[in-house]
Design a protein around this motif. Structure first.
Motif, short mmCIF file in Angstrom:
data_model
loop_
_atom_site.label_atom_id
_atom_site.label_comp_id
_atom_site.label_asym_id
_atom_site.label_seq_id
_atom_site.Cartn_x
_atom_site.Cartn_y
_atom_site.Cartn_z
N LEU A 275 0.83 -1.19 0.00
CA LEU A 275 0.00 0.00 0.00
C LEU A 275 0.87 1.24 0.00
O LEU A 275 0.64 2.19 -0.76
N VAL A 276 1.80 1.24 0.81
CA VAL A 276 2.69 2.41 0.91
C VAL A 276 3.38 2.66 -0.41
O VAL A 276 3.48 3.80 -0.87
N ARG A 277 3.80 1.60 -0.99
CA ARG A 277 4.50 1.76 -2.27
C ARG A 277 3.60 2.40 -3.30
O ARG A 277 3.97 3.35 -3.99
N SER A 278 2.43 1.87 -3.35
CA SER A 278 1.51 2.40 -4.37
C SER A 278 1.18 3.84 -4.09
O SER A 278 1.11 4.67 -5.00
N ILE A 279 1.00 4.13 -2.86
CA ILE A 279 0.65 5.50 -2.49
C ILE A 279 1.77 6.44 -2.85
O ILE A 279 1.57 7.55 -3.35
N ARG A 280 2.91 5.98 -2.63
CA ARG A 280 4.09 6.82 -2.94
C ARG A 280 4.11 7.15 -4.41
O ARG A 280 4.31 8.32 -4.80
N ARG A 281 3.93 6.14 -5.15
CA ARG A 281 3.92 6.37 -6.60
C ARG A 281 2.86 7.37 -6.99
O ARG A 281 3.08 8.29 -7.77
N ARG A 282 1.75 7.19 -6.41
CA ARG A 282 0.65 8.10 -6.71
C ARG A 282 0.98 9.52 -6.32
O ARG A 282 0.72 10.48 -7.05
N VAL A 283 1.54 9.65 -5.16
CA VAL A 283 1.86 10.99 -4.65
C VAL A 283 2.85 11.68 -5.56
O VAL A 283 2.72 12.85 -5.89
N ASN B 209 1.59 16.58 -11.25
CA ASN B 209 0.34 17.06 -11.88
C ASN B 209 -0.66 17.39 -10.80
O ASN B 209 -1.53 16.58 -10.47
N PRO B 210 -0.55 18.52 -10.23
CA PRO B 210 -1.47 18.91 -9.16
C PRO B 210 -2.92 18.98 -9.64
O PRO B 210 -3.84 18.79 -8.86
N ALA B 211 -3.07 19.24 -10.87
CA ALA B 211 -4.44 19.38 -11.39
C ALA B 211 -5.26 18.12 -11.22
O ALA B 211 -6.46 18.17 -10.95
N GLU B 212 -4.57 17.04 -11.36
CA GLU B 212 -5.29 15.76 -11.28
C GLU B 212 -5.95 15.58 -9.93
O GLU B 212 -6.96 14.88 -9.80
N ILE B 213 -5.31 16.11 -8.93
CA ILE B 213 -5.83 15.91 -7.58
C ILE B 213 -7.23 16.47 -7.49
O ILE B 213 -8.13 15.86 -6.90
N GLU B 214 -7.38 17.63 -8.10
CA GLU B 214 -8.70 18.27 -8.04
C GLU B 214 -9.74 17.38 -8.69
O GLU B 214 -10.85 17.21 -8.17
N ASN B 215 -9.32 16.80 -9.74
CA ASN B 215 -10.25 15.91 -10.45
C ASN B 215 -10.63 14.72 -9.58
O ASN B 215 -11.78 14.30 -9.56
N LEU B 216 -9.64 14.22 -8.88
CA LEU B 216 -9.88 13.03 -8.05
C LEU B 216 -10.91 13.29 -6.96
O LEU B 216 -11.79 12.50 -6.71
N LEU B 217 -10.71 14.40 -6.37
CA LEU B 217 -11.58 14.68 -5.20
C LEU B 217 -12.35 15.97 -5.50
O LEU B 217 -12.03 17.03 -4.95
N PRO B 218 -13.35 15.91 -6.35
CA PRO B 218 -14.05 17.14 -6.71
C PRO B 218 -14.88 17.71 -5.57
O PRO B 218 -15.08 18.90 -5.48
#
Lengths: 185, 564
Positions: B79-87, B93-102
């Motif tokens: 889990l940590v690994r995946s999260i890291r990658r995601r982060v 791409n900060p913009a994506e974050i907004e999309n994720l959590l509208p």
């Protein structure tokens, strides 16, 4: 001049000096009466020589000097030696006993007395000549007539003899003393 | 065991959070129960995010702390690994974050991002608190380290790709190892951490990455030291920086030193705080969790399944550490000053004042007033002998010479003292002395002169009679010395021998001599005798003749008369 009062002195005569006094009376009397101006007489009953000041006695000390002179004769000194007392002021008579120096008894005392006088009195004479004093050895008593310093030297010599020093040693010391005193003058 | 409800789990978490730290010291069943419940709840909340995991739920009944831990570990690692990658992805791409959590607002966006970061932090804590980007010295779990490295490597690659795009423009100075921009960012990070949040906040917007404020001081030190190091560290820093930044800006925009390191006066004391080095991380993570679960942010412990309380020393800043060091040194020195000095530092120490055999251990230095014993070798003796021989030949000896005496005066002449009775009276003696002193000329001769006169040689006949007879009849001392001295008795010449000493020849000689003498005398005698006799005879004859003549005459006369 005396104080105005007449003063007396009385000197007792020991028995052993009675006859010498008789013999030397005139020699005693003359200087006392004529030069010192002191009256002198012998009281036979009391066995005393009495001295009295006269009116024309110049000084009261004369009386004392005469008394000392007579007393010295009684101690055993010769008249000619004792007369020095009359003539000189600084002469004194010093007396002491053997037991003052050292307690000796019996034979030791006798030997000490013998040491003091020496053979024929030569030790005593040598001390007398060296120190310009006159010494009288009366058994236990020792009388020394002379000036103060000389009395001291003579007394030292006599004491050393009493304590046991050999006469030769005392003689050598006396010689030194005479040499020294000769140097002084 | 049936899975407890969410509410129960939350309740358990609350309870844990609310317990006082000292309560954790003693094992208590209730706390254990609540801890287990809380871990189960958390496990359950995370489970959906993990694709494949051996456990669907956390098994806590009758399980050891270690076992529970392992379960959590198994879940959270991937889990940590995946999260890291995601982060990382979101960083770029900060913009994506907004999309994720509208549904979440701008602030919420950041919160979400922060939350995610906190989750990661949580996981880190769950794992054992070792997933810090900057290598933690404290909890060194080997597995964690390995994981860390793996993660780091992954992170690095991504970082490298991203960074290279940005910085192709820079000059020839930079290469794949030295990135000046990264260096700058790193430096700013360090400064911020060193000097406070405010500075960091100001700078944080510029840079793309910054370190977490909760990082340990030693981490920061390491970071400072490793400024020139390779990109790995920087990359690591970069990974978490953005999220942290935003997170902290939001929550702790006005955060102060005290929030992190406690109050200086009281807080610098090592209180029994049960925080890991990631305690602070966990605290912020917890905060995030609480926020998520609507709880206050508070310094709360990380929920640990093991009852054992970790007593770790409080986290200190660089300055504090230095201060502490200096203080301890000062204390040490003061104590040394107050204590009585060691015996070596005292002045005069007798054996009674120092421990036994202590003088053996100390290197003593004192003067030996003893000359070292001379070693007698052959050469020494030879040299000595040579000297001796030389001296003997020369005749130069070191004899002690008598010191010259003091200059002596001429010996006084010692006049002999007269031993006879002086003839003068004492008065005359003094008179003479007086006159001599006053007028030396008029003084008569002294006794010594008289003595000199008296030395007269007088002759007298001395016969060799025993002295006793000549002196006094009753002498004091008896002496049998003779009057004459031996030489006066006999003035012989030559070697006079006694009768018995004479030898034969000498005896003969003596006899012969005697005889000669005798003879000489005798002849003389005889001669004289003879002479006398002759004379006598002559006289006799003469007288006879005369008698005869007269007789004849008479006869003649007679005859004549007759004749007549």
């Amino acid at each position: 001049m005396s104080d105005g009062k007449v003063q007396f002195r009385k000197v007792s005569v020991p028995p052993h000096r009675y006859t010498p006094l008789k013999k030397a009376w005139m020699e005693i009397y003359t200087p006392v009466y004529e030069q010192m101006k002191i009256d002198i007489r012998m009281n036979l009953k009391a066995r005393k020589v009495e001295l009295k000041t006269r009116v024309d006695t110049p000084d009261i000390s004369n009386l004392q000097k005469c008394a000392d002179f007579v007393h010295a004769f009684m101690m055993g000194f010769d008249v000619i030696d004792a007369v020095a007392l009359l003539r000189m002021d600084e002469l004194y008579v010093d007396s002491f006993e053997i037991k003052d120096v050292k307690t000796l008894k019996g034979e030791h005392k006798s030997r000490a007395i013998g040491r003091l006088s020496g053979k024929g009195g030569k030790t005593k004479f040598s001390i007398e000549n060296a120190t310009k004093t006159r010494i009288v050895l009366a058994d236990e008593k020792i009388h020394i007539l002379g000036s103060f310093r000389n009395i001291k030297i003579a007394r030292d010599a006599l004491c050393s003899l009493i304590l046991g020093a050999p006469p030769g040693k005392v003689n050598s010391k006396l010689r030194q003393v005479t040499a020294r005193s000769a140097e002084l003058f | 065991m049936g899975r407890p409800s969410e509410a129960a789990g939350m309740e358990a978490l609350h309870q844990l959070k609310s317990t006082e730290p000292p309560q954790w010291l003693a094992p208590s069943a209730s706390l254990s129960e609540s801890a287990r419940a809380a871990s189960q709840h958390l496990f359950a909340s995370l489970r959906p995010h993990v694709r494949k995991s051996p456990f669907d739920e956390l098994l806590v009944d009758n399980f050891d702390a270690e076992q529970i831990w392992q379960q959590i570990d198994l879940l959270t690692q991937p889990l940590v690994r995946s999260i890291r990658r995601r982060v990382k992805h979101w960083e770029k791409n900060p913009a994506e974050i907004e999309n994720l959590l509208p549904e979440v607002a701008d602030g919420g966006k950041k919160v979400a991002q922060g939350k995610k970061m906190e989750e990661i932090d949580d996981d880190d804590d769950d794992d054992g608190g070792d997933m810090d980007m900057d290598d933690d010295d404290d909890d060194d779990d080997e597995e964690m380290d390995v994981d860390n490295d793996g993660e780091q490597d992954g992170g690095k690659d991504e970082g490298d790709e991203s960074e290279e795009e940005e910085e192709e423009k820079s000059g020839g100075i930079e290469d794949k190892f030295l990135k000046i921009k990264e260096l700058q960012e790193h430096l700013e990070d360090e400064e911020a951490r060193h000097y406070g949040l405010d500075a960091k906040n100001k700078k944080s917007k510029k840079k793309s990455g910054s370190k977490k404020l909760e990082d340990e001081d030693d981490d920061s030190e390491e970071g400072e030291e490793d400024k020139e190091e390779d990109d790995d560290e920087d990359e690591e820093v970069d990974l978490f920086a953005g999220g942290d930044d935003e997170d902290e800006e939001d929550e702790m925009g006005n955060a102060r030193y005290e929030d992190f390191f406690g109050k200086k006066k009281g807080g610098s004391e090592p209180k029994p705080r049960f925080k890991d080095e990631l305690g602070e991380d966990s605290s912020s993570g917890e905060e995030e969790k609480e926020e998520e679960l609507s709880s206050d942010d508070d310094d709360d412990e990380e929920e640990d399944d093991d009852e054992n309380v970790n007593k770790k020393p409080k986290v200190l800043s660089t300055h504090e550490k230095e201060v502490q060091k200096i203080k301890s040194e000062i204390e040490k020195m003061e104590k040394a000053n107050l204590d009585p000095k060691t015996w070596t530092m005292q002045g005069e120490v007798t054996a009674a004042n120092r421990p036994k055999n202590s003088a053996l251990e100390v290197d003593l230095d004192f003067e030996h007033n003893v000359r070292p014993v001379p070693v007698i070798t052959e050469e020494v003796t030879q040299s000595l002998e040579e000297i001796i021989k030389k001296r003997i030949i020369e005749g130069q000896f070191d004899d002690i010479k008598r010191a010259p005496g003091l200059p002596s005066k001429a010996p006084r002449e010692l006049k002999p003292v007269d031993e006879n009775k002086s003839n003068k009276g004492l008065a005359e003696v003094y008179e003479e002395e007086f006159v001599q002193q006053t007028d030396p000329a008029a003084a008569p001769l002294s006794f010594s002169d008289e003595q000199k006169k008296e030395i007269i040689e007088d002759m007298s006949i001395q016969s060799n009679v025993p002295a006793l007879a000549m002196e006094e009849i009753a002498p004091v001392a008896v002496s049998d010395a003779a009057m004459l001295a031996p030489e006066e008795v006999f003035s012989g010449k030559g070697n006079v021998k006694a009768e018995v000493e004479l030898t034969q020849t000498e005896r003969k000689r003596r006899r012969a001599k005697k005889k000669r003498k005798f003879k000489a005398v005798e002849t003389k005698k005889m001669a004289s005798k003879k002479a006398r006799e002759d004379e006598l005879r002559k006289q006799k004859e003469g007288t006879l003749l005369v008698v005869q003549v007269t007789h004849l005459c008479c006869q003649i006369n007679v005859m004549l008369n007759q004749k007549l």
